[in-house]
Write a protein that holds these residues in place. Structure first.
Motif, PDB file in Angstrom:
ATOM      1  N   LEU A  60       1.180  -1.330  -0.160  1.00 43.40           N
ATOM      2  CA  LEU A  60       0.147   0.015   0.516  1.00 43.40           C
ATOM      3  C   LEU A  60       0.470   0.953   0.305  1.00 43.40           C
ATOM      4  N   ARG A  61       2.155   0.835   0.559  1.00 44.60           N
ATOM      5  CA  ARG A  61       2.450   2.379   0.910  1.00 44.60           C
ATOM      6  C   ARG A  61       3.215   2.727  -0.197  1.00 44.60           C
ATOM      7  N   VAL A  62       3.740   2.105  -0.980  1.00 44.16           N
ATOM      8  CA  VAL A  62       4.390   2.363  -2.722  1.00 44.16           C
ATOM      9  C   VAL A  62       3.306   3.307  -3.813  1.00 44.16           C
ATOM     10  N   ILE A  63       1.695   3.075  -3.182  1.00 45.98           N
ATOM     11  CA  ILE A  63       0.884   3.766  -3.766  1.00 45.98           C
ATOM     12  C   ILE A  63       0.540   5.258  -3.638  1.00 45.98           C
ATOM     13  N   ARG A  64       0.987   6.132  -4.420  1.00 48.80           N
ATOM     14  CA  ARG A  64       1.479   7.993  -3.928  1.00 48.80           C
ATOM     15  C   ARG A  64       0.028   8.256  -4.226  1.00 48.80           C
ATOM     16  N   ASP A  65      -1.022   8.270  -4.429  1.00 49.33           N
ATOM     17  CA  ASP A  65      -2.249   8.899  -4.118  1.00 49.33           C
ATOM     18  C   ASP A  65      -2.645   8.904  -2.947  1.00 49.33           C
ATOM     19  N   ASN A  66      -3.485   9.826  -2.968  1.00 53.30           N
ATOM     20  CA  ASN A  66      -3.813  10.512  -1.675  1.00 53.30           C
ATOM     21  C   ASN A  66      -5.584   9.600  -1.174  1.00 53.30           C
ATOM     22  N   TYR A  67      -5.886   8.731  -1.956  1.00 56.73           N
ATOM     23  CA  TYR A  67      -7.172   7.564  -1.822  1.00 56.73           C
ATOM     24  C   TYR A  67      -6.700   7.077  -0.480  1.00 56.73           C
ATOM     25  N   PRO A  68      -7.993   6.605   0.090  1.00 59.99           N
ATOM     26  CA  PRO A  68      -7.651   6.011   1.355  1.00 59.99           C
ATOM     27  C   PRO A  68      -7.296   4.307   1.035  1.00 59.99           C
ATOM     28  N   LYS A  69      -6.475   4.457   2.338  1.00 57.80           N
ATOM     29  CA  LYS A  69      -5.827   3.022   2.152  1.00 57.80           C
ATOM     30  C   LYS A  69      -6.620   2.204   3.267  1.00 57.80           C
ATOM     31  N   THR A  70      -6.643   0.515   3.707  1.00 57.15           N
ATOM     32  CA  THR A  70      -7.248  -0.153   4.664  1.00 57.15           C
ATOM     33  C   THR A  70      -6.327  -1.188   4.656  1.00 57.15           C
ATOM     34  N   LEU A  71      -7.071  -1.680   5.831  1.00 54.95           N
ATOM     35  CA  LEU A  71      -5.610  -3.145   5.842  1.00 54.95           C
ATOM     36  C   LEU A  71      -6.468  -4.093   6.944  1.00 54.95           C
ATOM     37  N   ILE A  72      -7.266  -4.419   6.643  1.00 54.25           N
ATOM     38  CA  ILE A  72      -8.201  -5.618   7.447  1.00 54.25           C
ATOM     39  C   ILE A  72      -7.565  -7.342   7.650  1.00 54.25           C
ATOM     40  N   THR A  73      -8.087  -6.878   8.973  1.00 50.10           N
ATOM     41  CA  THR A  73      -7.325  -8.581   9.837  1.00 50.10           C
ATOM     42  C   THR A  73      -8.892  -8.841  10.308  1.00 50.10           C
ATOM     43  N   LEU A  74      -8.079 -10.183  10.892  1.00 54.81           N
ATOM     44  CA  LEU A  74      -9.396 -11.022  11.754  1.00 54.81           C
ATOM     45  C   LEU A  74      -7.565 -10.792  13.736  1.00 54.81           C
ATOM     46  N   ASP A  75      -7.337 -10.227  13.514  1.00 53.37           N
ATOM     47  CA  ASP A  75      -6.211  -9.420  15.072  1.00 53.37           C
ATOM     48  C   ASP A  75      -7.736  -8.523  15.592  1.00 53.37           C
ATOM     49  N   ASP A  76      -8.589  -9.035  16.721  1.00 49.22           N
ATOM     50  CA  ASP A  76      -9.452  -8.387  17.271  1.00 49.22           C
ATOM     51  C   ASP A  76      -8.881  -7.036  18.022  1.00 49.22           C
ATOM     52  N   GLU A  77      -8.035  -6.063  17.121  1.00 50.38           N
ATOM     53  CA  GLU A  77      -7.791  -4.969  18.256  1.00 50.38           C
ATOM     54  C   GLU A  77      -8.334  -3.508  17.876  1.00 50.38           C
ATOM     55  N   ARG A  78      -7.486  -2.720  18.663  1.00 51.04           N
ATOM     56  CA  ARG A  78      -8.698  -1.451  18.261  1.00 51.04           C
ATOM     57  C   ARG A  78      -7.929  -1.104  16.803  1.00 51.04           C
ATOM     58  N   PRO A  79      -8.282  -0.215  15.898  1.00 44.40           N
ATOM     59  CA  PRO A  79      -7.910   0.661  14.996  1.00 44.40           C
ATOM     60  C   PRO A  79      -6.663   1.251  15.388  1.00 44.40           C
ATOM     61  N   VAL A  80      -6.009   1.176  14.456  1.00 48.25           N
ATOM     62  CA  VAL A  80      -4.609   1.498  14.495  1.00 48.25           C
ATOM     63  C   VAL A  80      -4.171   2.299  13.056  1.00 48.25           C
ATOM     64  N   SER A  81      -3.219   3.738  13.147  1.00 44.72           N
ATOM     65  CA  SER A  81      -3.597   4.108  11.826  1.00 44.72           C
ATOM     66  C   SER A  81      -1.317   3.718  11.387  1.00 44.72           C
ATOM     67  N   HIS A  82      -1.052   3.402   9.976  1.00 47.82           N
ATOM     68  CA  HIS A  82       0.405   3.129  10.292  1.00 47.82           C
ATOM     69  C   HIS A  82       1.014   3.905   8.956  1.00 47.82           C
ATOM     70  N   GLU A  83       0.967   5.404  10.197  1.00 47.37           N
ATOM     71  CA  GLU A  83       1.302   6.705   7.952  1.00 47.37           C
ATOM     72  C   GLU A  83      -0.029   6.417   7.415  1.00 47.37           C
ATOM     73  N   GLY A  84      -1.188   6.804   7.772  1.00 48.13           N
ATOM     74  CA  GLY A  84      -2.255   7.020   6.929  1.00 48.13           C
ATOM     75  C   GLY A  84      -3.283   5.678   6.796  1.00 48.13           C
ATOM     76  N   ILE A  85      -2.314   4.619   6.943  1.00 47.79           N
ATOM     77  CA  ILE A  85      -3.059   3.794   6.435  1.00 47.79           C
ATOM     78  C   ILE A  85      -3.772   2.475   7.569  1.00 47.79           C
ATOM     79  N   GLN A  86      -5.278   2.744   7.509  1.00 47.98           N
ATOM     80  CA  GLN A  86      -5.791   1.973   8.778  1.00 47.98           C
ATOM     81  C   GLN A  86      -6.018   0.276   8.576  1.00 47.98           C
ATOM     82  N   GLN A  87      -5.440  -0.275  10.244  1.00 50.51           N
ATOM     83  CA  GLN A  87      -6.104  -1.282  10.361  1.00 50.51           C
ATOM     84  C   GLN A  87      -6.885  -1.666  11.166  1.00 50.51           C
ATOM     85  N   ILE A  88      -8.059  -2.421  10.550  1.00 50.22           N
ATOM     86  CA  ILE A  88      -8.910  -2.490  11.099  1.00 50.22           C
ATOM     87  C   ILE A  88      -9.977  -3.718  11.235  1.00 50.22           C
TER      88      ILE A  88
END
Length: 410
Positions: A370-398
């Motif tokens: 996701l990081r190599v994509i240089r535009d500003n559109y939303p980027k999301t990482l979806i996992t089965l890790d039961d954790e609070r949402p976290v941002s990795h330099e703008g990439i939202q993990q949910i």
């Protein structure tokens, strides 16, 4: 076996019907058999009466799969019966027809009804080919397709038999049993569940694929269906599938495989997903991925040996994105693959899907794509890790279950 009737509210689709009510287009509701299309029509009829105050005499609802309506499987008779049942003294009238593809030349009935100018028409169909050929030509620009799938996880959680269960327990059952509405009444009885799903799949393969394509080799069709279920989420093409079939002892040509895949897609057993060149902003015509409409049918045909949770999650996310945003693509960039790219009403979005990213190497691999994509559109990482949402330099993990239950585009 007789089907178990489970009525579950389908607010997403009712909202779409609300938006198209009384507009001069034929509403065509498509989807795999037993995904809830006929129930939706029943809910819509009741909504017309209760919410909009439509007199029942102004509504005709005919299910063309029922034996008592067999005499109507001829377009002149169907047309005449509709006019006979409706009160001609009122203004706008409503026509609801289930499984319209059972009527040869049904498009002539629809065209004539629409030409009258006082009919709001809704039809359902279990095969995408009903929107091709003659119908598309005859009513081009005068219909809208509402693509229906089995239950979303949020709909599943809201159903009476599931209420009170934790999301984690419901998720496990959702992956095991599948999402066809009637399976909710069969949960816990593995034998009945297996027979029901096996019967639906057999009906689809025989009536909606083999019969319509004129196929005689059911063994080959079932083998390819099993192969595709076992390879959901993998990039492939007809030639690669033909080679795999041939190496396993079933000689088959790439054109034949392509024909089978077209039939399976038209019957909504699989959804083909094109690759999308992110840099060039265009769809690629080469290899595709295929996702299954229902994981319960997949488990039954693959003898239960399919508990590959990461790919099941990816399949569920694909179906959810299709519901929320319409067209879904597999992203392709110079540095690798993005699981999904959407171009919905809110603009482009990128999604990576992973069962778990607790391992730092896995997390870095998913984020790097996701990081190599240089535009500003939303980027999301979806996992089965039961954790609070976290941002990795703008990439939202949910957390996948929270996202699925939220009904939100993220």
């Amino acid at each position: 076996m007789s089907e178990v009737m489970v009525v579950i509210d389908r607010p997403l689709y009712l909202k779409k019907l609300d938006a198209w009510k009384d507009r001069d287009v034929i509403k065509v509701i498509t989807g795999v058999r037993r995904c809830g299309k006929s129930t939706l029509m029943t809910l819509w009829k009741q909504r017309l009466i209760d919410e909009y105050g439509i007199d029942p005499s102004s509504i005709v609802h005919i299910n063309l799969e029922l034996l008592e309506n067999e005499t109507l499987l001829e377009y002149h008779r169907l047309y005449g019966e509709i006019l006979h049942r409706l009160d001609s003294s009122v203004g706008q009238r409503y026509v609801l027809l289930d499984e319209i593809q059972n009527v040869p030349d049904f498009q002539k009935t629809l065209d004539s009804l629409q030409a009258r100018g006082d009919m709001d028409i809704y039809v359902t169909g279990s095969n995408a080919t009903l929107l091709s050929g003659t119908l598309a030509t005859l009513i081009s620009g005068r219909y809208v397709e509402i693509a229906m799938t089995p239950l979303s996880f949020a709909e599943y959680m809201g159903a009476a038999p599931v209420q009170g269960k934790t999301p984690q327990r419901a998720w496990s059952e959702y992956l095991h049993d599948g999402a066809l509405p009637a399976t909710l009444a069969l949960a816990g009885d593995e034998s009945l569940l297996h027979d029901y799903l096996d019967g639906i799949l057999s009906t689809v393969l025989f009536k909606d694929v083999a019969a319509r394509l004129g196929l005689s080799n059911m063994a080959a069709l079932e083998t390819i269906t099993r192969y595709m279920f076992g390879n959901i989420g993998n990039l492939t093409n007809p030639k690669a599938i033909a080679n795999a079939m041939t190496s396993s002892g079933m000689k088959i040509s790439a054109p034949t495989v392509s024909n089978y895949l077209e039939g399976l897609g038209a019957a909504f057993i699989f959804y083909p997903v094109q690759r999308y060149d992110i840099k060039g902003k265009r769809a690629l015509r080469q290899e595709r991925k295929y996702y299954a409409v229902d994981l319960g049918m997949r488990r039954v045909l693959c003898s239960g040996n399919v508990r590959d949770t990461g790919r099941l999650l990816e399949n569920v996310v694909f179906l959810e994105l299709m519901r929320r945003e319409g067209e879904v693509y597999v992203g392709q960039s110079a540095s690798g693959e993005i699981d999904f790219v959407t171009n919905g009403a809110t603009g482009r979005r990128y999604y990576q899907v992973s069962e778990s990213v607790h391992d730092p190497n896995t997390l870095e691999r998913e984020l790097s794509s996701l990081r190599v994509i240089r535009d500003n559109y939303p980027k999301t990482l979806i996992t089965l890790d039961d954790e609070r949402p976290v941002s990795h330099e703008g990439i939202q993990q949910i957390y996948a279950l929270d996202w699925l239950l939220s009904g939100e585009v993220k």
